[in-house]
Design a protein around this motif. Structure first.
Motif, PDB file in Angstrom:
ATOM      1  N   ASP A  63       0.932  18.864 -56.596  1.00  0.00           N
ATOM      2  CA  ASP A  63       1.504  18.795 -55.256  1.00  0.00           C
ATOM      3  C   ASP A  63       2.040  17.393 -54.976  1.00  0.00           C
ATOM      4  O   ASP A  63       1.362  16.400 -55.214  1.00  0.00           O
ATOM      5  N   GLY A 101       3.516  15.123 -58.519  1.00  0.00           N
ATOM      6  CA  GLY A 101       2.459  14.334 -57.927  1.00  0.00           C
ATOM      7  C   GLY A 101       2.910  12.951 -57.555  1.00  0.00           C
ATOM      8  O   GLY A 101       4.048  12.736 -57.165  1.00  0.00           O
ATOM      9  N   ASP A 419      -5.350  13.279 -48.816  1.00  0.00           N
ATOM     10  CA  ASP A 419      -4.319  13.906 -49.652  1.00  0.00           C
ATOM     11  C   ASP A 419      -3.894  12.974 -50.779  1.00  0.00           C
ATOM     12  O   ASP A 419      -3.721  13.381 -51.930  1.00  0.00           O
ATOM     13  N   THR A 423      -4.397  13.750 -54.733  1.00  0.00           N
ATOM     14  CA  THR A 423      -3.208  13.843 -55.577  1.00  0.00           C
ATOM     15  C   THR A 423      -3.290  12.879 -56.757  1.00  0.00           C
ATOM     16  O   THR A 423      -2.995  13.239 -57.896  1.00  0.00           O
ATOM     17  N   TYR A 427      -3.613  13.895 -60.671  1.00  0.00           N
ATOM     18  CA  TYR A 427      -2.557  13.399 -61.559  1.00  0.00           C
ATOM     19  C   TYR A 427      -3.147  12.713 -62.792  1.00  0.00           C
ATOM     20  O   TYR A 427      -2.780  13.014 -63.935  1.00  0.00           O
TER      21      TYR A 427
END
Length: 606
Positions: A63, A101, A419, A423, A427
């Motif tokens: 994302d 990402g 977030d 992320t 990643y």
């Protein structure tokens, strides 16, 4: 009718901007291994209410939304724009599925800045790097593959994060700069968006230099000296007591030797703490004294266990009860603008105490009693240190800024930090499964738990821990200039926080501690902690003072833009290309306006 058409025209015109198209490198995981591929990112910014919209095709394997929100936030701060008055639309296109990402975060930030300022992009430049809330560019994976992606996209300049010039592949150290030279790509390290921007735009936005606030620095020194006095006194007294006890007892050769060795290590830490105290490095002295205290506490309860004076299970239960009590005390304190740093420090330490006690119980049930005592002792002291922090606040804080914070007002900010942490962790875990430690995952879970419980300041702090710890293994330190850069960057962020009257205790402490270390990687880590926590202070104050013009004016001064040709290649051709795109989009928009206007006029006339 003419008025209606005029209003329609103005509405569309005012809410439509030319697209900024910027290229970024990505990694595609193929059957032959990772492959660098270029992707296209289109960015539009319109008047709105602070939303960030993301459209990716094909879907990235990670994302990118979290990075996009941080990118928009940083772009607004650098340009002086209020991003609550804009909507950002980001369209990502790639020919193959890629690992998305955070690695495009810095590139998206550049694109949003150019969209906000209506600047053209130099398409001969490509960049990789995460974007951190403080505007710094964080490390990424796949550096060599991304340089190859730059070559495929006919780029002549590739910007990579500072500290990542040297890459280890198959146990071989490869110089990314020389690797790029062989491909005809000039590889340059950049540490922040401010450094990267000129390569893309021929323009430089200078980062404002904030002066140190002597009053706040003096207040910080007083708080840390009071804390250090307390811990040093406790540690020195405990050392004397345990030294006497070890001299009067004998536990067998192995235990006696081991405990004596631990006592010597504790003495070294105490001596170090005393030296740092004399140099007025109170935070560093506190850390050294606290580490000595952990060893002494462990020795003390090991002796009690060996002499039969104390049962380990009973000890851990006592520690549990004490931590439960400490937690009630810490969370009973109202969070205000005047004390949130100290209360946050208390909450962080309670969270760490609970985690350490969990490890103690696991060790106990596995029959590893030495580790059970060690973790239990550490947990006990962590809980006590939480009380020290909130007590210090009550002694040193005045009542001039004691407005109680409604913690729910920090929910949106906490979500951004969470977030970003999630992320970045995902990643790194995707590219390098063995680099993500259990501590990183534990911190991430703690951040999520705190968010679900409405503890948003703890969410932010645990998210910061997650980001820094996940990033550090990607950095291979070689350049002393990088340390100097981090030193300067962190101190300016601290001074920035002081400008609005905040006492950035955590940031100042981490900065001082970084300067006391000899290990380069640890210095990098604590400099990063310092700038992250200073940015946290700034973000919290901004979030809580959205309508406060005085706070706003402290940051939103007129930005200084300088034209520059520094290391730019074929920028004129790139500008023409971007202008052509703008002309095409403008023609399309004009056509749409004419079509809609004509259609409405026809409907009205009939």
């Amino acid at each position: 009718m003419k008025k209606l058409l005029t209003l329609l025209f103005l509405f569309i015109l005012l809410n439509t901007t030319f697209a900024v198209i910027i290229k970024a490198p990505a990694v595609s995981l193929t059957d032959m291994g990772p492959e660098g591929v270029p992707i296209s990112i289109q960015i539009n910014v319109s008047k709105g209410n602070g939303h960030v919209f993301m459209d990716t095709l094909p879907l990235t394997q990670l994302d990118m939304q979290g990075s996009a929100r941080i990118a928009a936030k940083v772009a607004g701060e650098i340009t002086g724009k209020d991003m609550n008055k804009y909507n950002v639309y980001i369209t990502v296109r790639s020919d193959v599925p890629v690992v998305g990402g955070p690695s495009a975060g810095a590139t998206m930030t550049i694109g949003i800045i150019c969209a906000l300022m209506n600047w053209s992009i130099n398409h001969n430049v490509m960049m990789t790097g995460t974007i951190n809330p403080d505007g710094s560019i964080g490390p990424v994976g796949g550096i060599l593959e991304k340089i190859e992606a730059a070559k495929k996209a006919n780029c002549t300049i590739m910007l990579i994060p500072k500290g990542q010039r040297y890459v280890t592949e198959n146990n071989m150290k490869i110089d990314a700069v020389k690797f790029g030279e062989k491909l005809g790509v000039k590889v340059i390290e950049v540490g922040s968006i401010y450094e990267a921007l000129p390569y893309f735009t021929n323009k430089k936005i200078t980062m404002k230099k904030y002066p140190e606030n002597p009053i706040i620095e003096e207040k910080y020194q007083k708080i840390m000296k009071d804390l250090c006095d307390k811990i040093l006194k406790t540690a020195n007294e405990k050392y004397d007591n345990i030294s006497n006890e070890l001299n009067n007892e004998y536990f067998g050769y192995n235990y006696q030797n081991k405990l004596s060795s631990e006592l010597k290590e504790a003495k070294k830490l105490l001596d170090k703490a005393n030296d740092e105290y004399m140099d007025e490095k109170y935070y560093s002295a506190t850390c050294s004294a606290f580490n000595a205290l952990i060893k002494l506490e462990t020795i003390d309860h090991t002796i009690k266990y060996l002499t039969g004076e104390e049962d380990i299970k009973t000890y851990l239960n006592n520690v549990q009860n004490q931590i439960d009590y400490d937690k009630k005390v810490v969370y009973s304190k109202n969070l205000t603008l005047n004390n949130f740093e100290e209360i946050l420090s208390g909450r962080v330490r309670i969270s760490e105490a609970e985690s350490l006690l969990d490890k103690a119980w696991k060790s106990y049930y596995l029959g590893n009693y030495e580790d059970a005592i060690k973790y239990g002792s550490f947990a006990k002291l962590r809980g006590e240190s939480a009380i020290w922090w909130v007590t210090l606040c009550e002694i040193n804080c005045n009542d001039s800024n004691n407005k109680i914070i409604n913690e729910s007002s920090l929910k949106s900010l906490a979500q951004q930090y969470l977030d970003n942490a999630e992320t970045i962790t995902t990643y790194v875990e995707t590219l390098y499964p063995n680099l993500v430690s259990d501590d990183v995952l534990d911190d991430l879970e703690s951040a999520k738990k705190a968010y679900n419980e409405g503890d948003y300041v703890l969410t932010i702090a645990k998210s910061i821990d997650t980001c820094v710890e996940a990033e550090i293994p990607l950095v291979i330190f070689e350049d002393k200039d990088y340390l100097n850069y981090l030193d300067s960057f962190s101190k300016n962020k601290i001074n920035m926080a002081e400008t609005i009257g905040i006492n950035p205790i955590s940031a100042l402490g981490y900065y001082e501690y970084a300067n006391s270390l000899n290990d380069s990687l640890l210095k990098i880590m604590y400099y990063k902690y310092s700038s992250y926590y200073a940015q946290m202070d700034i973000d919290i104050v901004k979030e809580l003072n959205k309508d406060n013009k005085g706070i706003k004016e402290s940051f939103d001064n007129e930005i200084n833009i300088i034209n520059t040709n520094e290391n730019i290649v074929n920028a004129e051709e790139s500008t023409k290309e971007n202008n052509n795109i703008a002309i095409i989009i403008s023609a399309i928009v004009g056509g749409l306006i004419g079509f809609v206007g004509g259609y409405i006029a026809k409907k009205v006339s009939t």
